[in-house]
Design a protein around this motif. Structure first.
Motif, mmCIF file in Angstrom:
data_model
loop_
_atom_site.group_PDB
_atom_site.id
_atom_site.type_symbol
_atom_site.label_atom_id
_atom_site.label_comp_id
_atom_site.label_asym_id
_atom_site.label_seq_id
_atom_site.Cartn_x
_atom_site.Cartn_y
_atom_site.Cartn_z
ATOM 1 N N ILE A 226 -10.985 -40.641 6.310
ATOM 2 C CA ILE A 226 -10.131 -39.938 6.733
ATOM 3 C C ILE A 226 -8.822 -40.163 6.085
ATOM 4 O O ILE A 226 -7.857 -39.150 6.137
ATOM 5 C CB ILE A 226 -10.258 -40.172 7.985
ATOM 6 N N ALA A 227 -8.465 -41.564 5.907
ATOM 7 C CA ALA A 227 -7.376 -42.011 5.356
ATOM 8 C C ALA A 227 -6.917 -41.461 4.536
ATOM 9 O O ALA A 227 -5.725 -40.447 3.705
ATOM 10 C CB ALA A 227 -7.308 -42.756 5.024
ATOM 11 N N ARG A 228 -7.985 -40.943 3.087
ATOM 12 C CA ARG A 228 -7.850 -39.619 1.577
ATOM 13 C C ARG A 228 -7.525 -38.940 2.805
ATOM 14 O O ARG A 228 -6.238 -38.163 1.545
ATOM 15 C CB ARG A 228 -8.865 -40.298 1.634
ATOM 16 N N ILE A 229 -8.081 -37.975 3.688
ATOM 17 C CA ILE A 229 -8.236 -37.045 3.308
ATOM 18 C C ILE A 229 -6.576 -36.481 4.420
ATOM 19 O O ILE A 229 -5.353 -35.739 4.186
ATOM 20 C CB ILE A 229 -9.111 -36.139 4.742
ATOM 21 N N ILE A 230 -5.471 -37.446 4.480
ATOM 22 C CA ILE A 230 -4.769 -37.501 5.696
ATOM 23 C C ILE A 230 -3.301 -37.818 4.385
ATOM 24 O O ILE A 230 -2.798 -37.053 4.779
ATOM 25 C CB ILE A 230 -4.471 -38.261 7.070
ATOM 26 N N THR A 231 -3.885 -38.831 3.767
ATOM 27 C CA THR A 231 -3.303 -39.077 2.793
ATOM 28 C C THR A 231 -3.098 -37.539 1.426
ATOM 29 O O THR A 231 -1.940 -37.347 1.176
ATOM 30 C CB THR A 231 -3.636 -40.258 1.856
ATOM 31 N N VAL A 232 -3.752 -36.721 1.241
ATOM 32 C CA VAL A 232 -3.591 -35.171 0.662
ATOM 33 C C VAL A 232 -3.134 -34.699 1.303
ATOM 34 O O VAL A 232 -1.778 -33.312 1.050
ATOM 35 C CB VAL A 232 -5.446 -35.240 0.201
ATOM 36 N N VAL A 233 -3.717 -34.551 2.710
ATOM 37 C CA VAL A 233 -2.383 -33.223 2.909
ATOM 38 C C VAL A 233 -1.219 -33.646 3.941
ATOM 39 O O VAL A 233 -0.239 -32.717 3.583
ATOM 40 C CB VAL A 233 -3.352 -33.709 4.589
ATOM 41 N N ALA A 234 -0.284 -34.883 3.955
ATOM 42 C CA ALA A 234 0.788 -34.430 3.845
ATOM 43 C C ALA A 234 1.857 -35.203 2.376
ATOM 44 O O ALA A 234 2.704 -34.608 2.437
ATOM 45 C CB ALA A 234 0.586 -37.006 4.120
ATOM 46 N N GLY A 235 0.898 -35.487 1.456
ATOM 47 C CA GLY A 235 0.751 -34.898 0.246
ATOM 48 C C GLY A 235 1.292 -33.366 0.184
ATOM 49 O O GLY A 235 2.535 -33.121 -0.307
ATOM 50 N N LEU A 236 0.406 -32.818 0.076
ATOM 51 C CA LEU A 236 0.381 -31.369 -0.073
ATOM 52 C C LEU A 236 2.040 -31.327 0.825
ATOM 53 O O LEU A 236 2.324 -29.666 0.878
ATOM 54 C CB LEU A 236 -0.831 -30.426 0.304
ATOM 55 N N ALA A 237 2.253 -32.075 1.505
ATOM 56 C CA ALA A 237 2.952 -31.114 3.202
ATOM 57 C C ALA A 237 4.288 -31.531 2.732
ATOM 58 O O ALA A 237 4.922 -30.705 2.148
ATOM 59 C CB ALA A 237 2.793 -31.192 4.473
ATOM 60 N N GLY A 238 3.952 -32.457 1.947
ATOM 61 C CA GLY A 238 5.454 -32.789 1.023
ATOM 62 C C GLY A 238 5.893 -32.230 -0.490
ATOM 63 O O GLY A 238 7.185 -31.773 -0.339
ATOM 64 N N GLY A 239 4.738 -31.448 -0.967
ATOM 65 C CA GLY A 239 4.828 -31.337 -1.755
ATOM 66 C C GLY A 239 5.896 -29.993 -1.774
ATOM 67 O O GLY A 239 6.018 -28.845 -2.325
ATOM 68 N N THR A 240 4.964 -29.846 -0.363
ATOM 69 C CA THR A 240 4.969 -27.823 -0.168
ATOM 70 C C THR A 240 6.007 -27.805 0.572
ATOM 71 O O THR A 240 7.751 -26.190 -0.221
ATOM 72 C CB THR A 240 4.308 -27.242 1.051
ATOM 73 N N VAL A 241 6.750 -28.338 1.499
ATOM 74 C CA VAL A 241 8.393 -28.807 1.324
ATOM 75 C C VAL A 241 9.146 -28.838 0.072
ATOM 76 O O VAL A 241 10.806 -28.438 0.302
ATOM 77 C CB VAL A 241 8.595 -29.923 2.647
ATOM 78 N N PHE A 242 9.359 -30.013 -0.236
ATOM 79 C CA PHE A 242 10.776 -30.012 -1.855
ATOM 80 C C PHE A 242 10.579 -29.551 -2.878
ATOM 81 O O PHE A 242 11.414 -29.007 -3.279
ATOM 82 C CB PHE A 242 10.003 -31.342 -2.307
ATOM 83 N N SER A 243 9.025 -28.258 -2.892
ATOM 84 C CA SER A 243 8.611 -27.085 -3.664
ATOM 85 C C SER A 243 10.404 -26.260 -3.412
ATOM 86 O O SER A 243 10.660 -24.754 -3.892
ATOM 87 C CB SER A 243 7.557 -26.847 -3.723
ATOM 88 N N GLN A 244 10.847 -26.528 -2.429
ATOM 89 C CA GLN A 244 11.477 -25.774 -1.630
ATOM 90 C C GLN A 244 12.860 -25.590 -1.585
ATOM 91 O O GLN A 244 13.908 -24.512 -1.762
ATOM 92 C CB GLN A 244 11.362 -24.933 -0.697
#
Length: 172
Positions: A4-22
């Motif tokens: 669960i922690a891995r999934i949350i970490t990946v989702v947080a990483g993807l969210a951060g990547g999406t935001v910063f990519s803009q």
């Protein structure tokens, strides 16, 4: 780290990547708005310069004439015109810096001295872009790593809190 922690970490990483990519897209839209603001201010400044020249004055002499007027309205108008000219020159400088900066660095250039009005209007009308450019991918990676680190640190803190509770329960 649990699943669960891995999934949350990946989702947080993807969210951060999406935001910063803009960030590069926002910088591009900001730069376009600067161009429009400069075009409008250029008309005003060139008109002022032409009127000053018609009276055999340069820009500074015309501004000084406003400043030395006994009429409050004319003095205030001179202050307003000086502010318009300063903003025009500042935007020209920022446009030059944005135009010559590396694509990955443009968001940093924008943040150094952003025009409040242009920034607010860009934010209001911002349309996210797909990060297919190199700069978008770099900023996406930065955001992904940042999101990953934040999630990992929060997970580490949560695990410590759980362990501390378990230890306290066992001691009792």
């Amino acid at each position: 780290m649990g699943p669960i922690a891995r999934i949350i970490t990946v989702v947080a990483g993807l969210a951060g990547g999406t935001v910063f990519s803009q960030a590069p897209e926002f910088a591009q839209q900001y730069r376009q708005r600067i161009g429009g603001a400069i075009d409008e201010l250029r008309v005003i400044v060139e008109d002022f310069n032409a009127q000053a020249a018609e009276h055999h004055l340069d820009r500074q002499q015309a501004l000084n004439a406003y400043a030395q007027s006994s009429d409050d309205f004319l003095r205030d108008r001179g202050v307003s015109m000086r502010s318009t000219i300063t903003r025009y020159e500042t935007l020209l400088s920022q446009q030059l810096h944005l135009g010559t900066a590396a694509p990955v660095a443009k968001p940093f250039v924008l943040l150094q001295d952003a025009d409040d009005v242009v920034f607010a209007n860009t934010w209001r009308d911002f349309v996210p872009g797909v990060p297919v450019s190199f700069a978008g991918l770099v900023w996406g990676a930065i955001g992904f790593i940042g999101g990953w680190i934040v999630a990992a640190l929060l997970g580490l803190g949560a695990r410590r809190a759980v362990r501390t509770r378990r230890v306290h329960r066992q001691v009792r």
